[in-house]
Motif scaffolding. Structure first.
Motif, PDB file in Angstrom:
ATOM      1  N   ARG B 377       0.866  -1.119   0.083  1.00  0.00           N
ATOM      2  CA  ARG B 377       0.117  -0.016  -0.025  1.00  0.00           C
ATOM      3  C   ARG B 377       0.952   1.190  -0.020  1.00  0.00           C
ATOM      4  N   SER B 378       1.924   1.282   0.813  1.00  0.00           N
ATOM      5  CA  SER B 378       2.864   2.289   0.956  1.00  0.00           C
ATOM      6  C   SER B 378       3.366   2.680  -0.461  1.00  0.00           C
ATOM      7  N   ARG B 379       3.498   1.696  -1.317  1.00  0.00           N
ATOM      8  CA  ARG B 379       4.257   1.926  -2.592  1.00  0.00           C
ATOM      9  C   ARG B 379       3.496   2.048  -3.816  1.00  0.00           C
ATOM     10  N   ILE B 380       2.330   2.050  -3.674  1.00  0.00           N
ATOM     11  CA  ILE B 380       1.365   2.045  -4.912  1.00  0.00           C
ATOM     12  C   ILE B 380       1.514   3.164  -5.722  1.00  0.00           C
ATOM     13  N   PHE B 381       1.893   4.434  -5.144  1.00  0.00           N
ATOM     14  CA  PHE B 381       1.970   5.311  -6.047  1.00  0.00           C
ATOM     15  C   PHE B 381       3.333   5.686  -6.637  1.00  0.00           C
ATOM     16  N   GLU B 382       4.259   4.674  -6.386  1.00  0.00           N
ATOM     17  CA  GLU B 382       5.846   4.919  -6.796  1.00  0.00           C
ATOM     18  C   GLU B 382       5.448   4.479  -8.568  1.00  0.00           C
ATOM     19  N   PRO B 383       6.455   5.050  -9.269  1.00  0.00           N
ATOM     20  CA  PRO B 383       6.324   4.728 -10.655  1.00  0.00           C
ATOM     21  C   PRO B 383       7.015   3.539 -10.729  1.00  0.00           C
ATOM     22  N   PHE B 384       6.492   2.666 -11.724  1.00  0.00           N
ATOM     23  CA  PHE B 384       6.676   1.411 -12.090  1.00  0.00           C
ATOM     24  C   PHE B 384       6.570   0.344 -10.884  1.00  0.00           C
ATOM     25  N   PHE B 385       5.915   0.680 -10.179  1.00  0.00           N
ATOM     26  CA  PHE B 385       5.606  -0.304  -9.143  1.00  0.00           C
ATOM     27  C   PHE B 385       4.392  -0.734  -9.361  1.00  0.00           C
ATOM     28  N   ARG B 386       4.388  -2.361  -9.466  1.00  0.00           N
ATOM     29  CA  ARG B 386       3.277  -3.162  -9.721  1.00  0.00           C
ATOM     30  C   ARG B 386       2.908  -4.333  -8.736  1.00  0.00           C
ATOM     31  N   GLY B 387       1.818  -4.475  -8.303  1.00  0.00           N
ATOM     32  CA  GLY B 387       1.627  -5.053  -7.167  1.00  0.00           C
ATOM     33  C   GLY B 387       1.770  -6.643  -7.250  1.00  0.00           C
ATOM     34  N   GLY B 388       2.614  -6.941  -8.169  1.00  0.00           N
ATOM     35  CA  GLY B 388       2.863  -8.482  -8.491  1.00  0.00           C
ATOM     36  C   GLY B 388       1.891  -9.120  -9.284  1.00  0.00           C
ATOM     37  N   GLU B 389       0.659  -9.400  -8.903  1.00  0.00           N
ATOM     38  CA  GLU B 389      -0.369 -10.072  -9.924  1.00  0.00           C
ATOM     39  C   GLU B 389      -1.082  -8.933 -10.694  1.00  0.00           C
ATOM     40  N   GLY B 390      -1.884  -9.394 -11.534  1.00  0.00           N
ATOM     41  CA  GLY B 390      -2.853  -8.617 -12.344  1.00  0.00           C
ATOM     42  C   GLY B 390      -2.214  -8.283 -13.716  1.00  0.00           C
ATOM     43  N   GLY B 391      -1.428  -8.930 -14.227  1.00  0.00           N
ATOM     44  CA  GLY B 391      -1.021  -8.824 -15.762  1.00  0.00           C
ATOM     45  C   GLY B 391       0.107  -7.786 -15.773  1.00  0.00           C
ATOM     46  N   GLY B 392       1.463  -8.244 -15.869  1.00  0.00           N
ATOM     47  CA  GLY B 392       2.719  -7.472 -16.139  1.00  0.00           C
ATOM     48  C   GLY B 392       2.580  -6.587 -17.391  1.00  0.00           C
ATOM     49  N   ALA B 393       1.923  -7.384 -18.316  1.00  0.00           N
ATOM     50  CA  ALA B 393       2.081  -6.659 -19.600  1.00  0.00           C
ATOM     51  C   ALA B 393       0.829  -5.419 -19.773  1.00  0.00           C
ATOM     52  N   ALA B 394       0.013  -5.537 -18.769  1.00  0.00           N
ATOM     53  CA  ALA B 394      -0.983  -4.845 -18.883  1.00  0.00           C
ATOM     54  C   ALA B 394      -0.904  -3.080 -18.755  1.00  0.00           C
ATOM     55  N   GLY B 395      -0.115  -2.966 -17.924  1.00  0.00           N
ATOM     56  CA  GLY B 395      -0.072  -1.492 -17.559  1.00  0.00           C
ATOM     57  C   GLY B 395       1.663  -1.054 -17.714  1.00  0.00           C
ATOM     58  N   SER B 396       1.909   0.185 -17.701  1.00  0.00           N
ATOM     59  CA  SER B 396       2.992   0.733 -17.752  1.00  0.00           C
ATOM     60  C   SER B 396       3.535   0.812 -16.218  1.00  0.00           C
ATOM     61  N   GLY B 397       2.598   0.694 -14.970  1.00  0.00           N
ATOM     62  CA  GLY B 397       3.193   0.855 -13.946  1.00  0.00           C
ATOM     63  C   GLY B 397       3.338   2.417 -13.584  1.00  0.00           C
ATOM     64  N   LEU B 398       2.906   3.183 -14.260  1.00  0.00           N
ATOM     65  CA  LEU B 398       3.147   4.659 -14.339  1.00  0.00           C
ATOM     66  C   LEU B 398       1.643   5.476 -13.855  1.00  0.00           C
ATOM     67  N   GLY B 399       0.439   4.599 -14.160  1.00  0.00           N
ATOM     68  CA  GLY B 399      -0.885   5.276 -14.174  1.00  0.00           C
ATOM     69  C   GLY B 399      -0.965   6.128 -12.627  1.00  0.00           C
ATOM     70  N   LEU B 400      -0.707   5.096 -11.441  1.00  0.00           N
ATOM     71  CA  LEU B 400      -1.019   6.005 -10.264  1.00  0.00           C
ATOM     72  C   LEU B 400      -0.005   7.021  -9.924  1.00  0.00           C
ATOM     73  N   ALA B 401       1.182   6.891 -10.335  1.00  0.00           N
ATOM     74  CA  ALA B 401       2.214   8.018 -10.459  1.00  0.00           C
ATOM     75  C   ALA B 401       1.709   9.270 -10.916  1.00  0.00           C
ATOM     76  N   ILE B 402       1.241   8.909 -12.153  1.00  0.00           N
ATOM     77  CA  ILE B 402       0.800  10.272 -13.046  1.00  0.00           C
ATOM     78  C   ILE B 402      -0.592  10.827 -12.254  1.00  0.00           C
ATOM     79  N   CYS B 403      -1.550   9.988 -11.936  1.00  0.00           N
ATOM     80  CA  CYS B 403      -2.644  10.250 -11.192  1.00  0.00           C
ATOM     81  C   CYS B 403      -2.295  11.206 -10.100  1.00  0.00           C
TER      82      CYS B 403
END
Lengths: 231, 440
Positions: B377-403
């Motif tokens: 939870r504390s790292r969710i807004f970091e760039p390129f942080f992906r919470g493990g599961e949920g499709g590695g290819a699906a997102g850039s891992g940047l969405g929440l950092a940009i939000c």
């Protein structure tokens, strides 16, 4: 008629696998694919292929672990796909038993050349005592090397280096492997020995030592001896 | 002595006078002993030597006796007096040694105070406490200041520190005289230099460590970027060479073209996200604030959702307007909604609620997914942080950092509220400005 060699592609990117399957099939291989480490290990155990093309980053683990597991029971050739662009990762994979690597995005020709090289080596049983590589004729039993018919004098250490590289013709040989084979296991870290002797060998074998055609450097990883015409 | 005169010869009596000289020499020193010796001889002469009661001598034998006696008295007196001086000297030396010892003790105490303290202030306090303890004073304090400011009842001693002017104030109720305390001023000054120097060094070390961390983070970011760019590139180049293969079916051909298409847009999206992120990190987002209605922003963001999810709105009527960049906020909510869709089972609803509170307006985007594990939870807004599961290819891992970047650039805040058992809420709040005239 020999059966087509079977290749197992392990990568979690379906789009990459789709292209690879077609390329490998066109090159005359039979292809299977796995997306995860677990799936790969299951397939490898069920029906070992002739070679593995392995991505280093898998959803359930590291490609390096697959190398290690495979090496615990088989010598089947492994070519690693690394998107990491990090020499250390490559070296880790090679030390864990991978035979060669290509870096993403890779050229298809490059991948196919590497695959041919690792398959050729695994097909050779015992190996012959002579090898021809472009203009080079190497006689392992006599410890002699001729270039365009003229004998090239190599020191014993230089000949041993050429021998190890030639027996792995076209394949990447890591610094560590070379040092162990030629000097002994206690010389693992003495890469400066290699630099000096490789420079001497190039001066004797290459027509332009600054642009080597036979003895190629893989920066930070190792060396490769190849037939310049076989690309 | 007079009482013994009948039973003893005059010279024998003289020995008794020698005892007196000895006693005086031990008590009073050399000069007094000499005087006593002379006086004794005179008295002896006057009282016992014939002719009596006169200071003249009848027999030459008596002259010799008296002279010997005088010499003996002087020598004894001198010897005794020297002994006395030696003893006194030894005594004062011992006293001095004790004083030095207690000074050395004090310095050692102060030094250990410097070693133990975490910062200069604490170290100075500790030094003060140790000095008070060692000198028996009620209190002592060390202050770094150019001009002394002792309180009443305190003596001020300058500590000659090179780094900063320092003063020691000790209450006058202690056992040590001021000059003894002054004797330890110089080593104390040096200790203060050590303390100040230590602080400077540790500050520098902290800066270096911070710089190193930034460097590590930057390397990790570059690593992630290169990995994320190379995957779609590899898919594209592989598909392109596969297309060149002679024996491919029409179905395979169209499949490969789809791959190139999809990976091309993935690459474009990634590059766009990277650009946004670098603008955010460089503080160059520069929103174009205008009055905007969150109701409109949220509904048009939800309209972009392609996945198979129902969006349920519960927007309070008459939400106040906020001053913000509507396009950026739309990006934020589109990202949040897309995220919610990605991490929850197909067909499950995504809820969007908005309400105005005291001075703030709150929008909540809630999904019915598995929730986010506590450790992420504390790292969710970091760039390129992906919470493990949920499709590695699906997102850039940047969405929440940009939000977060866009929300904060527009004066708002974004927080994660993960449900007790399942579901995740992202809560975005904005301050409500004074409303424009037409709306009031």
């Amino acid at each position: 008629v020999t059966k087509a060699p079977r290749i197992l592609v392990v990568d979690d990117e379906p789009h990459i696998v789709r292209g690879l399957k077609i390329i490998l099939r066109t090159a005359g291989y039979a292809v299977e694919a796995a997306e995860t480490k677990a799936e790969a290990l299951a397939l490898l155990a069920a029906r070992p292929p002739d070679a593995v093309v392995l991505d280093l980053v898998l959803p359930d683990g590291q490609g390096v672990d697959v190398c290690r597991e495979v090496r615990s029971w088989s010598g089947l050739p492994i070519v690693v796909l690394s998107a990491v662009g990090d020499e250390r990762e490559k070296v880790r994979a090679l030390d864990a038993g991978a035979d060669d690597y290509v870096t993403k995005p890779f050229g298809t020709d490059e991948l196919l050349a590497r695959l041919r090289a690792v398959l050729r080596r695994s097909g050779e049983s015992g190996g012959s005592s002579k090898l021809t590589l472009g203009e080079l004729d190497i006689d392992f039993a006599d410890r002699r090397l001729h270039r365009s018919g003229r004998e090239v004098h190599l020191t014993p250490i230089e000949f041993d280096l050429v021998r190890v590289l030639a027996q792995n013709q076209g394949r990447l040989v890591t610094h560590r492997t070379l040092l162990r084979e030629v000097w002994g296991p206690e010389y693992d870290d003495a890469t400066h020995y290699l630099r000096v002797h490789v420079a001497h060998i190039r001066a004797k074998l290459e027509s332009d030592p600054s642009r080597p055609q036979y003895l190629l450097t893989e920066p930070g990883v190792g060396y490769r001896l190849r037939d310049p015409a076989a690309r | 002595v007079a009482a013994l005169q009948s039973s003893a010869p005059a010279a024998g009596l003289g020995i008794l006078y020698l005892l007196a000289v000895l006693a005086v020499a031990v008590r009073r020193g050399q000069v007094a002993a000499l005087a006593t010796a002379v006086l004794s001889v005179l008295v002896l002469n006057y009282l016992f030597i014939t002719p009596r009661h006169r200071l003249s001598i009848a027999h030459s034998q008596d002259v010799v006796e008296l002279t010997v006696l005088l010499i003996a008295a002087v020598v004894v007196g001198r010897l005794a007096a020297t002994g006395r001086e030696k003893a006194a000297e030894a005594e004062s030396r011992a006293g001095l040694a004790t004083a030095r010892e207690r000074e050395a003790n004090l310095i050692a105490q102060a030094a250990s105070a410097v070693l133990a303290g975490e910062n200069v202030q604490m170290q100075l306090e500790n030094i003060g406490k140790r000095i008070a303890l060692a000198t028996g004073a009620g209190h002592a304090r060390v202050v770094l200041e150019p001009v002394p400011s002792p309180a009443s009842g305190e003596m001020a001693v300058r500590l000659p520190a090179r780094s900063r002017p320092a003063w020691l104030y000790v209450s006058r109720d202690g056992d040590w005289p001021q000059e003894d305390i002054e004797r330890v001023a110089e080593p104390l000054g040096k200790l203060i230099d050590v303390a100040v120097e230590r602080e400077v060094v540790s500050e520098r070390a902290a800066e270096t460590e911070a710089a190193r961390r930034t460097e590590v983070a930057r390397t990790a970011l570059l690593h992630a970027i290169s990995h994320d760019l190379r995957s779609p590139l590899t898919a594209i180049t592989t598909a392109a060479s596969a297309l060149r293969a002679p024996a491919i079916t029409e179905a395979e051909r169209s499949e490969l073209i789809d791959v190139i298409d999809a990976e091309g847009s993935r690459l474009a999206r990634l590059v766009g996200d990277l650009l946004d992120l670098s603008r955010i990190q460089a503080g160059a987002v520069s929103p174009q604030p205008d009055w905007c209605d969150l109701h409109d922003v949220v509904t048009s963001a939800a309209a972009q959702l392609e996945a198979d999810h129902r969006v349920e709105f519960s927007l309070a009527p008459g939400l106040p307007l906020i001053r913000a960049d509507a396009a950026q906020l739309e990006r934020v909510f589109a990202n949040l909604i897309e995220n919610a869709a990605k991490f929850s089972p197909a067909g499950s609803p995504i809820e969007i609620a908005a309400a105005a509170g005291t001075g703030r307006i709150t929008v909540r985007v809630t999904d019915h997914g598995r929730g986010i594990p506590k450790r992420y939870r504390s790292r969710i807004f970091e760039p390129f942080f992906r919470g493990g599961e949920g499709g590695g290819a699906a997102g850039s891992g940047l969405g929440l950092a940009i939000c977060r970047g866009f929300v904060e650039a527009n004066g708002g805040r974004i927080a994660l509220q993960s449900g007790r058992s399942s579901g995740t809420s992202f809560v975005v709040t904005f301050p409500v400005a004074e409303q424009p005239a037409a709306v009031q």
